[in-house]
Design a protein around this motif. Structure first.
Motif, mmCIF file in Angstrom:
data_model
loop_
_atom_site.group_PDB
_atom_site.id
_atom_site.type_symbol
_atom_site.label_atom_id
_atom_site.label_comp_id
_atom_site.label_asym_id
_atom_site.label_seq_id
_atom_site.Cartn_x
_atom_site.Cartn_y
_atom_site.Cartn_z
ATOM 1 N N PHE A 181 0.836 -1.207 0.000
ATOM 2 C CA PHE A 181 0.000 0.000 0.000
ATOM 3 C C PHE A 181 0.872 1.258 0.000
ATOM 4 O O PHE A 181 0.653 2.190 -0.777
ATOM 5 C CB PHE A 181 -0.922 -0.014 1.219
ATOM 6 N N ILE B 287 1.644 6.892 -6.738
ATOM 7 C CA ILE B 287 0.658 7.912 -7.136
ATOM 8 C C ILE B 287 1.266 9.292 -6.988
ATOM 9 O O ILE B 287 1.152 10.133 -7.873
ATOM 10 C CB ILE B 287 -0.569 7.944 -6.180
ATOM 11 N N MET C 70 -8.682 13.193 -4.654
ATOM 12 C CA MET C 70 -8.709 11.721 -4.716
ATOM 13 C C MET C 70 -9.191 11.148 -3.383
ATOM 14 O O MET C 70 -9.988 10.227 -3.340
ATOM 15 C CB MET C 70 -7.299 11.178 -4.940
ATOM 16 N N ILE D 173 -12.515 8.870 -2.391
ATOM 17 C CA ILE D 173 -12.401 7.601 -1.667
ATOM 18 C C ILE D 173 -13.248 7.646 -0.388
ATOM 19 O O ILE D 173 -13.983 6.705 -0.084
ATOM 20 C CB ILE D 173 -10.920 7.315 -1.342
ATOM 21 N N LEU E 24 -15.813 5.032 1.206
ATOM 22 C CA LEU E 24 -15.316 4.244 2.327
ATOM 23 C C LEU E 24 -16.233 4.332 3.541
ATOM 24 O O LEU E 24 -16.287 3.402 4.359
ATOM 25 C CB LEU E 24 -13.919 4.760 2.694
ATOM 26 N N LEU F 48 -9.609 0.068 1.243
ATOM 27 C CA LEU F 48 -8.855 1.323 1.086
ATOM 28 C C LEU F 48 -7.837 1.179 -0.038
ATOM 29 O O LEU F 48 -7.685 2.065 -0.883
ATOM 30 C CB LEU F 48 -8.138 1.670 2.401
ATOM 31 N N PHE F 49 -7.168 0.031 -0.065
ATOM 32 C CA PHE F 49 -6.179 -0.216 -1.118
ATOM 33 C C PHE F 49 -6.855 -0.232 -2.490
ATOM 34 O O PHE F 49 -6.389 0.392 -3.447
ATOM 35 C CB PHE F 49 -5.470 -1.541 -0.845
ATOM 36 N N LEU G 37 -9.678 1.115 -3.458
ATOM 37 C CA LEU G 37 -10.149 2.440 -3.874
ATOM 38 C C LEU G 37 -8.979 3.354 -4.236
ATOM 39 O O LEU G 37 -9.068 4.158 -5.156
ATOM 40 C CB LEU G 37 -11.003 3.072 -2.766
ATOM 41 N N THR G 38 -7.885 3.207 -3.493
ATOM 42 C CA THR G 38 -6.711 4.023 -3.795
ATOM 43 C C THR G 38 -6.144 3.647 -5.154
ATOM 44 O O THR G 38 -5.794 4.501 -5.973
ATOM 45 C CB THR G 38 -5.644 3.844 -2.690
ATOM 46 N N TYR G 39 -6.098 2.354 -5.415
ATOM 47 C CA TYR G 39 -5.614 1.919 -6.724
ATOM 48 C C TYR G 39 -6.537 2.421 -7.838
ATOM 49 O O TYR G 39 -6.088 2.887 -8.886
ATOM 50 C CB TYR G 39 -5.482 0.386 -6.777
ATOM 51 N N ALA H 237 -8.196 5.089 -7.794
ATOM 52 C CA ALA H 237 -7.930 6.521 -7.973
ATOM 53 C C ALA H 237 -6.710 6.750 -8.858
ATOM 54 O O ALA H 237 -6.685 7.682 -9.664
ATOM 55 C CB ALA H 237 -7.740 7.192 -6.617
ATOM 56 N N ILE H 238 -5.704 5.886 -8.733
ATOM 57 C CA ILE H 238 -4.537 6.004 -9.613
ATOM 58 C C ILE H 238 -4.955 5.801 -11.052
ATOM 59 O O ILE H 238 -4.585 6.558 -11.943
ATOM 60 C CB ILE H 238 -3.478 4.897 -9.365
ATOM 61 N N ARG I 49 -7.828 6.034 -12.498
ATOM 62 C CA ARG I 49 -8.669 7.131 -12.992
ATOM 63 C C ARG I 49 -7.805 8.348 -13.329
ATOM 64 O O ARG I 49 -7.980 8.997 -14.354
ATOM 65 C CB ARG I 49 -9.733 7.484 -11.947
ATOM 66 N N GLN I 50 -6.864 8.629 -12.432
ATOM 67 C CA GLN I 50 -5.975 9.781 -12.646
ATOM 68 C C GLN I 50 -5.165 9.619 -13.936
ATOM 69 O O GLN I 50 -5.043 10.548 -14.739
ATOM 70 C CB GLN I 50 -5.027 9.885 -11.443
ATOM 71 N N LEU I 51 -4.636 8.420 -14.136
ATOM 72 C CA LEU I 51 -3.836 8.184 -15.344
ATOM 73 C C LEU I 51 -4.690 8.302 -16.601
ATOM 74 O O LEU I 51 -4.246 8.840 -17.612
ATOM 75 C CB LEU I 51 -3.184 6.799 -15.281
ATOM 76 N N ASP J 174 -5.072 11.964 -17.201
ATOM 77 C CA ASP J 174 -3.849 12.681 -17.587
ATOM 78 C C ASP J 174 -3.270 12.212 -18.912
ATOM 79 O O ASP J 174 -2.717 13.010 -19.663
ATOM 80 C CB ASP J 174 -2.768 12.516 -16.513
ATOM 81 N N LEU J 175 -3.343 10.916 -19.165
ATOM 82 C CA LEU J 175 -2.630 10.394 -20.332
ATOM 83 C C LEU J 175 -3.534 10.186 -21.543
ATOM 84 O O LEU J 175 -3.066 10.035 -22.655
ATOM 85 C CB LEU J 175 -1.937 9.064 -19.982
ATOM 86 N N GLN K 23 2.124 2.869 -18.277
ATOM 87 C CA GLN K 23 2.472 3.573 -17.051
ATOM 88 C C GLN K 23 2.206 2.701 -15.821
ATOM 89 O O GLN K 23 2.999 2.672 -14.879
ATOM 90 C CB GLN K 23 1.674 4.877 -16.980
ATOM 91 N N MET L 173 4.936 1.631 -13.099
ATOM 92 C CA MET L 173 4.754 1.845 -11.654
ATOM 93 C C MET L 173 4.933 0.530 -10.907
ATOM 94 O O MET L 173 5.579 0.462 -9.862
ATOM 95 C CB MET L 173 3.335 2.336 -11.360
ATOM 96 N N ILE M 39 -0.526 -3.047 -13.078
ATOM 97 C CA ILE M 39 0.483 -2.787 -12.054
ATOM 98 C C ILE M 39 1.026 -4.122 -11.531
ATOM 99 O O ILE M 39 2.213 -4.240 -11.210
ATOM 100 C CB ILE M 39 -0.101 -1.923 -10.905
#
Lengths: 186, 186
Positions: free
Chosen positions: A24, A31, A52, A56, A60, B23-24, B26-28, B30-31, B33-35, B38-39, B48, B52, B135
């Motif tokens: 994690f 990120i 972000m 979440i 959550l 949490l992991f 949702l955090t992943y 978010a990555i 979605r962000q990519l 952006d890309l 990418q 990573m 990833i």
């Protein structure tokens, strides 16, 4: 202070699905690095991490309410204690101390001495304005908004900036009143 | 097949620091979605995510070797089994089946029926070329490179694309020989 009797954070944490903390931490680091590359401005990275986190947090909160068996908190003081002792434990495996209340009971701090997000992290000189853990403030802001508390969440101390702890200030801006303390159908 | 006797993945997983899987996840998310924002090009996002993962894998291998007590694997077959039964368990809390070996013993598949990265995920039509879990292939490629195995890791089946499982193909390209089977000072 209102009595706080949530289900123990340890007990909940033991019973939820988990992944390795180092994975994690490294994933979160990836990120932040990506955002620094893509957005260039540290201030923009802070905003994006917060956003972000907000996205979440609004999701959550459902897991939190379902697993923690915490009923609607009576007031902001109880809410802060629940975040510190149950919420943080349930998701990150750590707890915080609540302190620095203002007299109105609308502003307080969560103080963390342990923070899995920053293991192995050192900020280069070019990133001194970065709030590396800004995702966390966003998560709390988002989660609280879903239980009708509009807050402002800001970092007061940050160990990556040389402080002796992480201190996150929660400021209650507006609370939408709800039926008190339980809905009739509960 | 070479005998495999690593420390049990379950036992290791029980003793490492962990965070909440949701949490992991949702955090992943978010990555990713962000990519995508952006890309723009899905193909770039795949690259990418893989990169990573590679950067994470080359660091995660240290934790793996330190915690698992796995000594240097004898061959690629043993390595694949250790990833499937110990590595994935230790980091993601799941295990995989190893199968589809070629006759030379240089290509096999890890088949996962459970994958915490994709909980609650549905790909919109605009993302059909996305390897959402790329990833993970990067992590495995990076980690193997640190133990002198150069590999190509590709998704063969993907439940987000409608397949019945996740199948990750590992192809050994080159193995730098090491002193066999243990170094003298061990």
């Amino acid at each position: 202070m209102a009595p706080v009797a949530p289900r123990s954070g340890d007990a909940i944490f033991a019973n939820v699905e988990r992944v390795n903390a180092e994975l994690f931490t490294l994933t979160y680091g990836a990120i932040v690095r990506q955002l620094l590359t893509d957005l260039e401005e540290v201030e923009e990275v802070n905003k994006q991490l917060d956003q972000m986190g907000y996205n979440i947090g609004i999701r959550l909160i459902d897991e939190f309410l379902a697993k923690s068996n915490v009923s609607r908190c009576i007031d902001f003081k109880e809410t802060a204690e629940v975040i510190a002792k149950v919420g943080l434990k349930m998701f990150l495996g750590v707890t915080a101390t609540v302190g620095n209340w203002n007299v109105e009971g609308t502003t307080c701090s969560l103080i963390l001495e342990d923070n899995p997000l920053v293991d192995f992290v050192e900020l280069p000189d070019t990133c001194q304005g970065l709030y590396y853990c800004n995702i966390l403030s966003g998560v709390i802001r988002g989660a609280l908004e879903m239980v009708s508390m509009k807050t402002e969440v800001t970092w007061i101390r940050d160990m990556l900036r040389g402080d002796d702890a992480f201190e996150l200030q929660l400021k209650l801006l507006k609370q939408v009143p709800e039926e008190y303390p339980y809905k009739d159908d509960e």
